[in-house]
Design an enzyme around this catalytic site. Structure first.
Site, mmCIF file in Angstrom:
data_model
loop_
_atom_site.group_PDB
_atom_site.id
_atom_site.type_symbol
_atom_site.label_atom_id
_atom_site.label_comp_id
_atom_site.label_asym_id
_atom_site.label_seq_id
_atom_site.Cartn_x
_atom_site.Cartn_y
_atom_site.Cartn_z
ATOM 1 N N HIS A 115 0.839 -1.196 0.000
ATOM 2 C CA HIS A 115 0.000 0.000 0.000
ATOM 3 C C HIS A 115 0.871 1.242 0.000
ATOM 4 O O HIS A 115 1.890 1.321 0.679
ATOM 5 C CB HIS A 115 -1.021 -0.012 1.135
ATOM 6 C CG HIS A 115 -0.530 0.274 2.510
ATOM 7 N ND1 HIS A 115 -0.417 1.548 3.018
ATOM 8 C CD2 HIS A 115 -0.163 -0.553 3.517
ATOM 9 C CE1 HIS A 115 -0.006 1.505 4.277
ATOM 10 N NE2 HIS A 115 0.168 0.241 4.605
ATOM 11 N N GLU A 161 -5.446 1.918 1.925
ATOM 12 C CA GLU A 161 -5.339 0.745 2.808
ATOM 13 C C GLU A 161 -5.631 1.122 4.237
ATOM 14 O O GLU A 161 -6.285 0.367 4.983
ATOM 15 C CB GLU A 161 -3.925 0.145 2.698
ATOM 16 C CG GLU A 161 -3.734 -1.165 3.468
ATOM 17 C CD GLU A 161 -3.201 -0.992 4.884
ATOM 18 O OE1 GLU A 161 -2.982 -2.014 5.565
ATOM 19 O OE2 GLU A 161 -3.011 0.163 5.335
ATOM 20 N N HIS A 290 1.924 5.022 12.978
ATOM 21 C CA HIS A 290 0.832 5.987 12.762
ATOM 22 C C HIS A 290 1.072 7.314 13.477
ATOM 23 O O HIS A 290 0.124 7.974 13.923
ATOM 24 C CB HIS A 290 -0.512 5.387 13.188
ATOM 25 C CG HIS A 290 -1.046 4.375 12.225
ATOM 26 N ND1 HIS A 290 -2.289 3.795 12.354
ATOM 27 C CD2 HIS A 290 -0.500 3.834 11.096
ATOM 28 C CE1 HIS A 290 -2.490 2.948 11.352
ATOM 29 N NE2 HIS A 290 -1.417 2.959 10.589
#
Length: 322
Positions: A115, A161, A290
Site C-alpha cells: 500500500h 489501505e 501511525h
C-alpha cells in the site's frame, strides 16, 4: 498497515500449484541483490513528497497522488505497462497503480504489492513507503536484469489501505472470475523496515494451529519459499497470522494464495523475540506507528535490506524462467 482488524470470509481453494509451469530449478535464473541505497533513495523521495504536500501521503491528499506519479514514472521508463485505477471513498478520489511486465504466461500470474498511502499524522515512511519502495526497486531490478520469467509478473500499489483495504478490495472485486483464477500468488509487503524489527512471514499453512487459519492452497508454498531465503542468510523467522490487517485480505478472500513479510507494528517485542532477533524487549517494533515521527529516521536499514532481497528471491523462485 491499518489498525482496525477486518473479519476474513472463508477462502475458496485453488488447486493449481504455484510452481506448476516453472522450469526445472537448475534452469532458473538467480535473483539479484536489491541495492539498499536504491530503496532508501525512493524513501527519501517519498519523504520529500510528504514534506512538500502538507506533511503526509494519505488517501485523497496531493502527497498521495504525487507518490503515485513518482512510482509510475519510474516504471514507465523501465518498460512496464502501467494503469491507474481510480475509486471514490470518504468523499475523495483514491488511486491504485498496476504495472505489468511484458511476457510470461498470461494464465499464470504472480503478483506483488504494497500500500502506497499513509495516515494523516505523518509521512508514512515505514508504514508503508518501506514496502512500496522495496517492491518498486524489485520491479526495476526485473527490468534491468533481463529476467524472462515463466509466469507473468504484475505489481500493485494500493490506495486507502489505512481506511480499510479500500484500494486492494476494489481491485480484486473488479476482476472477472476468470481473471482472478489466473493470479497464482499474491505477495504483500507492509512495514518491512521497523526500527525494533522482527522477522515475520505470513503463516500460509497455519503451522502454529492458532489465529485466522491457513491461506488458500498455494500459500504454504509461498511461506516455504520466503523462509528458505531467510534460512539461507541465517535469520530465524516466525509466522504471523492472516488477521486481515493488510492488503492480502481481499486476495485470500477470493481464494488467491498469498504471503509476504512484516517486521512488526505497535505490538511490543517480547524477551524471547529480543533474544532471537536482537533489539529491545518491552518496546514496540515501531514506536512511530501511525505517528508524526514515521520519517526516514524511522527505518532499520538491516531489516529493510534483508526484506527487499527476500522479495526478489521469492519472485524469482516462484515465477521461474531464465
Amino acid at each position: 498497515m491499518k489498525s482496525r482488524l477486518l473479519a476474513l470470509a472463508g477462502a475458496a481453494t485453488l488447486t493449481a500449484a504455484l510452481t506448476a509451469t516453472a522450469p526445472a530449478l537448475a534452469q532458473d535464473a538467480a535473483a539479484p541483490d536489491i541495492p539498499l541505497a536504491n530503496v532508501k533513495a525512493h524513501l527519501s523521495q517519498f519523504q520529500s513528497i510528504a514534506t512538500a504536500n502538507g506533511g503526509n501521503r494519505a488517501h485523497g491528499s496531493p502527497g498521495y497522488r504525487a507518490s503515485l506519479d513518482y512510482v509510475k514514472a519510474k516504471l514507465d521508463a523501465a518498460g512496464y505497462q502501467t494503469a491507474i485505477q481510480s475509486f471514490s471513498y470518504n468523499g475523495a478520489t483514491g488511486y491504485n497503480l498496476i504495472a505489468d511486465w511484458p511476457g510470461g504466461d498470461p494464465n499464470q500470474i504472480l503478483m506483488a504489492g504494497a500500500h502506497l498511502d499513509g495516515v494523516r499524522a505523518g509521512a508514512g515512511i515505514n508504514d508503508n513507503a518501506s514496502g512500496s519502495a522495496a517492491v518498486l526497486e524489485t520491479a526495476l531490478a526485473v527490468a534491468r536484469s533481463g529476467y524472462r520469467p515463466a509466469k507473468h509478473l504484475r505489481f500493485g500499489w494500493w490506495g486507502a489501505e489505512e481506511l480499510g483495504l479500500i484500494g486492494s478490495s476494489r481491485y480484486v472485486s473488479a476482476l472477472p472470475a476468470a481473471e482472478r483464477t489466473k493470479i497464482k500468488g499474491y505477495l504483500n509487503y507492509d512495514m518491512i523496515g521497523s526500527p525494533n524489527a522482527g522477522y515475520f512471514v505470513y503463516d500460509g499453512d497455519n503451522s502454529d494451529g492458532v489465529g485466522a487459519g491457513p491461506g488458500p492452497a498455494g500459500s504454504a508454498e509461498i511461506e516455504r519459499t520466503i523462509n528458505a531465503y531467510f534460512t539461507g542468510i541465517g535469520v530465524p523467522t516466525r509466522g504471523t497470522d492472516f488477521d486481515g490487517r493488510s492488503d492480502y485480505g481481499p486476495f485470500i478472500r477470493a481464494g488467491i494464495p498469498a504471503g509476504g513479510t512484516f517486521t512488526g507494528a505497535e505490538g511490543r517485542k517480547t524477551t524471547a523475540q529480543a533474544q532471537l532477533w536482537g533489539g529491545q524487549a518491552g518496546v514496540a517494533f515501531d514506536r512511530c506507528y501511525h505517528a508524526s515521527c514515521d520519517s526516514t529516521a524511522n527505518i532499520n536499514d538491516t531489516a529493510l535490506d534483508r526484506n527487499a532481497d527476500s522479495i526478489a528471491h521469492t519472485i524469482w523462485a516462484l515465477a521461474g524462467g531464465a
